[in-house]
Motif scaffolding. Structure first.
Motif, PDB file in Angstrom:
ATOM      1  N   SER A  28       7.118  12.705  -2.798  1.00 53.60           N
ATOM      2  CA  SER A  28       7.949  13.867  -2.501  1.00 53.60           C
ATOM      3  C   SER A  28       8.234  14.693  -3.748  1.00 53.60           C
ATOM      4  O   SER A  28       8.639  15.850  -3.661  1.00 53.60           O
ATOM      5  N   ARG A  29       8.012  14.109  -4.912  1.00 54.17           N
ATOM      6  CA  ARG A  29       8.230  14.830  -6.161  1.00 54.17           C
ATOM      7  C   ARG A  29       7.381  14.212  -7.259  1.00 54.17           C
ATOM      8  O   ARG A  29       6.989  13.048  -7.191  1.00 54.17           O
ATOM      9  N   GLY A  30       7.066  15.022  -8.252  1.00 55.38           N
ATOM     10  CA  GLY A  30       6.369  14.517  -9.424  1.00 55.38           C
ATOM     11  C   GLY A  30       4.923  14.145  -9.180  1.00 55.38           C
ATOM     12  O   GLY A  30       4.141  14.912  -8.630  1.00 55.38           O
ATOM     13  N   THR A  31       4.572  12.951  -9.609  1.00 53.53           N
ATOM     14  CA  THR A  31       3.181  12.505  -9.631  1.00 53.53           C
ATOM     15  C   THR A  31       3.011  11.191  -8.870  1.00 53.53           C
ATOM     16  O   THR A  31       3.978  10.519  -8.538  1.00 53.53           O
ATOM     17  N   VAL A  32       1.749  10.819  -8.618  1.00 49.63           N
ATOM     18  CA  VAL A  32       1.472   9.540  -7.972  1.00 49.63           C
ATOM     19  C   VAL A  32       1.811   8.403  -8.915  1.00 49.63           C
ATOM     20  O   VAL A  32       1.797   8.559 -10.136  1.00 49.63           O
ATOM     21  N   ILE A  33       2.100   7.246  -8.345  1.00 49.69           N
ATOM     22  CA  ILE A  33       2.474   6.077  -9.141  1.00 49.69           C
ATOM     23  C   ILE A  33       1.797   4.850  -8.563  1.00 49.69           C
ATOM     24  O   ILE A  33       2.282   4.263  -7.596  1.00 49.69           O
ATOM     25  N   ALA A  34       0.672   4.460  -9.120  1.00 52.30           N
ATOM     26  CA  ALA A  34       0.051   3.199  -8.713  1.00 52.30           C
ATOM     27  C   ALA A  34       0.795   2.048  -9.385  1.00 52.30           C
ATOM     28  O   ALA A  34       1.349   2.190 -10.477  1.00 52.30           O
ATOM     29  N   SER A  35       0.805   0.902  -8.767  1.00 51.13           N
ATOM     30  CA  SER A  35       1.633  -0.224  -9.209  1.00 51.13           C
ATOM     31  C   SER A  35       1.012  -0.983 -10.378  1.00 51.13           C
ATOM     32  O   SER A  35      -0.206  -0.925 -10.603  1.00 51.13           O
ATOM     33  N   PRO A  36       1.831  -1.716 -11.124  1.00 53.31           N
ATOM     34  CA  PRO A  36       1.286  -2.580 -12.181  1.00 53.31           C
ATOM     35  C   PRO A  36       0.260  -3.564 -11.640  1.00 53.31           C
ATOM     36  O   PRO A  36      -0.725  -3.869 -12.328  1.00 53.31           O
ATOM     37  N   CYS A  47       0.816  -1.220   0.000  1.00 60.88           N
ATOM     38  CA  CYS A  47       0.000   0.000   0.000  1.00 60.88           C
ATOM     39  C   CYS A  47       0.847   1.266   0.000  1.00 60.88           C
ATOM     40  O   CYS A  47       0.299   2.378   0.046  1.00 60.88           O
ATOM     41  N   ALA A  48       2.161   1.140  -0.056  1.00 61.18           N
ATOM     42  CA  ALA A  48       3.047   2.294   0.084  1.00 61.18           C
ATOM     43  C   ALA A  48       2.835   3.341  -0.993  1.00 61.18           C
ATOM     44  O   ALA A  48       3.178   4.509  -0.794  1.00 61.18           O
ATOM     45  N   TYR A  49       2.266   2.952  -2.140  1.00 62.69           N
ATOM     46  CA  TYR A  49       2.027   3.925  -3.207  1.00 62.69           C
ATOM     47  C   TYR A  49       1.058   5.030  -2.767  1.00 62.69           C
ATOM     48  O   TYR A  49       0.978   6.087  -3.403  1.00 62.69           O
ATOM     49  N   LEU A  50       0.318   4.792  -1.677  1.00 63.53           N
ATOM     50  CA  LEU A  50      -0.641   5.777  -1.189  1.00 63.53           C
ATOM     51  C   LEU A  50       0.027   6.960  -0.498  1.00 63.53           C
ATOM     52  O   LEU A  50      -0.567   8.035  -0.387  1.00 63.53           O
ATOM     53  N   ARG A  69      -9.456   1.106  -3.878  1.00 61.93           N
ATOM     54  CA  ARG A  69     -10.851   0.781  -3.579  1.00 61.93           C
ATOM     55  C   ARG A  69     -11.110  -0.723  -3.699  1.00 61.93           C
ATOM     56  O   ARG A  69     -10.748  -1.359  -4.687  1.00 61.93           O
ATOM     57  N   GLY A  70     -11.722  -1.287  -2.659  1.00 60.70           N
ATOM     58  CA  GLY A  70     -12.047  -2.704  -2.668  1.00 60.70           C
ATOM     59  C   GLY A  70     -10.883  -3.626  -2.370  1.00 60.70           C
ATOM     60  O   GLY A  70     -10.982  -4.839  -2.564  1.00 60.70           O
ATOM     61  N   THR A  71      -9.758  -3.081  -1.893  1.00 58.77           N
ATOM     62  CA  THR A  71      -8.579  -3.879  -1.551  1.00 58.77           C
ATOM     63  C   THR A  71      -8.239  -3.650  -0.086  1.00 58.77           C
ATOM     64  O   THR A  71      -8.774  -2.753   0.567  1.00 58.77           O
ATOM     65  N   PRO A  72      -7.305  -4.431   0.466  1.00 55.90           N
ATOM     66  CA  PRO A  72      -6.884  -4.188   1.839  1.00 55.90           C
ATOM     67  C   PRO A  72      -6.275  -2.802   2.063  1.00 55.90           C
ATOM     68  O   PRO A  72      -6.188  -2.349   3.205  1.00 55.90           O
ATOM     69  N   CYS A  73      -5.876  -2.131   0.975  1.00 56.19           N
ATOM     70  CA  CYS A  73      -5.289  -0.793   1.092  1.00 56.19           C
ATOM     71  C   CYS A  73      -6.348   0.289   1.298  1.00 56.19           C
ATOM     72  O   CYS A  73      -6.010   1.437   1.625  1.00 56.19           O
ATOM     73  N   GLU A  74      -7.621  -0.050   1.109  1.00 52.05           N
ATOM     74  CA  GLU A  74      -8.664   0.966   1.196  1.00 52.05           C
ATOM     75  C   GLU A  74      -8.720   1.608   2.583  1.00 52.05           C
ATOM     76  O   GLU A  74      -8.865   2.838   2.701  1.00 52.05           O
ATOM     77  N   ALA A  75      -8.601   0.821   3.629  1.00 54.71           N
ATOM     78  CA  ALA A  75      -8.682   1.366   4.979  1.00 54.71           C
ATOM     79  C   ALA A  75      -7.575   2.381   5.227  1.00 54.71           C
ATOM     80  O   ALA A  75      -7.798   3.426   5.856  1.00 54.71           O
ATOM     81  N   THR A  76      -6.380   2.090   4.722  1.00 54.03           N
ATOM     82  CA  THR A  76      -5.261   3.021   4.887  1.00 54.03           C
ATOM     83  C   THR A  76      -5.492   4.286   4.075  1.00 54.03           C
ATOM     84  O   THR A  76      -5.214   5.396   4.541  1.00 54.03           O
ATOM     85  N   ALA A  77      -5.996   4.128   2.871  1.00 55.03           N
ATOM     86  CA  ALA A  77      -6.272   5.287   2.023  1.00 55.03           C
ATOM     87  C   ALA A  77      -7.277   6.222   2.682  1.00 55.03           C
ATOM     88  O   ALA A  77      -7.144   7.453   2.621  1.00 55.03           O
ATOM     89  N   LYS A  78      -8.261   5.654   3.331  1.00 56.52           N
ATOM     90  CA  LYS A  78      -9.280   6.463   4.000  1.00 56.52           C
ATOM     91  C   LYS A  78      -8.688   7.246   5.171  1.00 56.52           C
ATOM     92  O   LYS A  78      -9.169   8.335   5.503  1.00 56.52           O
ATOM     93  N   VAL A  85      -6.411   8.320  -9.270  1.00 52.93           N
ATOM     94  CA  VAL A  85      -5.519   7.186  -9.522  1.00 52.93           C
ATOM     95  C   VAL A  85      -5.407   6.334  -8.261  1.00 52.93           C
ATOM     96  O   VAL A  85      -5.530   5.101  -8.303  1.00 52.93           O
ATOM     97  N   LEU A  86      -5.184   6.981  -7.121  1.00 51.17           N
ATOM     98  CA  LEU A  86      -5.065   6.264  -5.851  1.00 51.17           C
ATOM     99  C   LEU A  86      -6.389   5.636  -5.434  1.00 51.17           C
ATOM    100  O   LEU A  86      -6.426   4.517  -4.914  1.00 51.17           O
ATOM    101  N   PHE A  87      -7.467   6.354  -5.647  1.00 49.25           N
ATOM    102  CA  PHE A  87      -8.800   5.864  -5.293  1.00 49.25           C
ATOM    103  C   PHE A  87      -9.110   4.569  -6.045  1.00 49.25           C
ATOM    104  O   PHE A  87      -9.545   3.577  -5.452  1.00 49.25           O
TER     105      PHE A  87
END
Length: 281
Positions: free
Chosen positions: A64-72, A57-60, A256-265, A250-252
């Motif tokens: 520190s620079r540029g843009t967000v990067i969701a994983s493949p 979930c670290a992509y959330l 969404r619907g994964t174990p990372c959702e709780a952290t994103a919220k 992109v992050l949403f």
């Protein structure tokens, strides 16, 4: 070219962020919005209490620079929710007018995904050499990774062999979204499918936000949610309200619907609630 075009980011891998070749402003007047990066409310989360995403979930975490990067892996999961893409045979266009008003031969194809048809205009193979533009197959895979309720707002993809006719205060324009169109321009660095997945999701976010933002009030509502979170997904998100929306979507989608959702919220509670409200309409 649609009347409301918004420039978007490139270089969606960490090693490509030294030169921020992006920028986002509408080509015509858009609703006034509160300045990105305005002072957060007094009850905003304090730095010492901020949630930090770990592992997959670290992509959330705010970049520190540029843009967000969701994983493949995130985009591969999203593609499982779409049916296969059907691509029509190429059709030659003898004289297509590109965004910079130059004219040359082009190739038109149609991508169909779950009943939705999206037109793709691309240069000939010779004209595309060295431009680092996606193939039609790569476009189709990037579109399949966009949830259908977001993808439905995009109906044309233009892969321009010539640079954008304008420049932006933030630098070279390499992508635009707006009025149902996505346009990508040549870039210097080779692009992977994951680059295109991130870029297309961001640009299609501009097409989506137009359906929710009908005036200054709606833009202010998003800006207020962003300020209340007191965290920016990326430096690029802080440039303008529209890019904050497109970076967050992109992050949403990825969480969404994964174990990372709780952290994103926990990291972006107000943006998350606002995006869920949009999706429920």
């Amino acid at each position: 070219m649609g009347p409301n075009r918004q420039q978007g980011p490139v270089g969606l891998t960490k090693e490509k962020h030294e030169d921020l070749e992006d920028g986002t402003t509408p080509r015509t007047a858009a609703p006034d919005a509160a300045p990105a990066g305005s002072k957060p409310p007094a009850d905003a989360p304090k730095a010492g209490k901020r949630t930090v995403a770990t592992g997959a979930c670290a992509y959330l975490n705010p970049q520190s620079r540029g843009t967000v990067i969701a994983s493949p892996e995130a985009f591969d999961r999203l593609r499982t929710k779409s049916g296969p893409a059907t691509i029509s045979p190429p059709e030659s266009k003898a004289a297509y007018i590109w965004p910079d008003k130059s004219t040359s031969q082009a190739v038109a194809q149609e991508i169909q995904i779950d009943g939705q048809k999206i037109q793709v205009i691309r240069p000939t193979d010779d004209a595309a050499k060295g431009k680092n533009l996606p193939t039609t197959k790569q476009v189709s895979e990037a579109l399949r990774a966009i949830p259908s309720e977001q993808r439905v707002h995009t109906n044309v993809v233009i892969l321009s062999p010539t640079p954008a006719p304008e420049t932006d205060a933030l630098g070279k324009i390499v992508g635009e979204g707006g009025s149902g169109e996505i346009t990508l321009y040549p870039v210097n660095d080779a692009q992977t499918q994951n680059d295109f997945d991130n870029r297309f999701t961001h640009e299609s976010g501009h097409n989506t936000q137009e359906t929710f933002w009908k005036g200054a009030g709606e833009v202010h509502e998003w800006q207020n949610a962003a300020d209340a979170d007191d965290r920016r997904p990326s430096p690029y998100a802080a440039s303008r309200t529209g890019d904050d929306f497109s970076e967050f979507i992109v992050l949403f989608n990825a969480a969404r619907g994964t174990p990372c959702e709780a952290t994103a919220k926990k990291i972006y509670p107000n943006r998350w609630d606002k995006m869920e409200a949009y999706r429920s309409k």
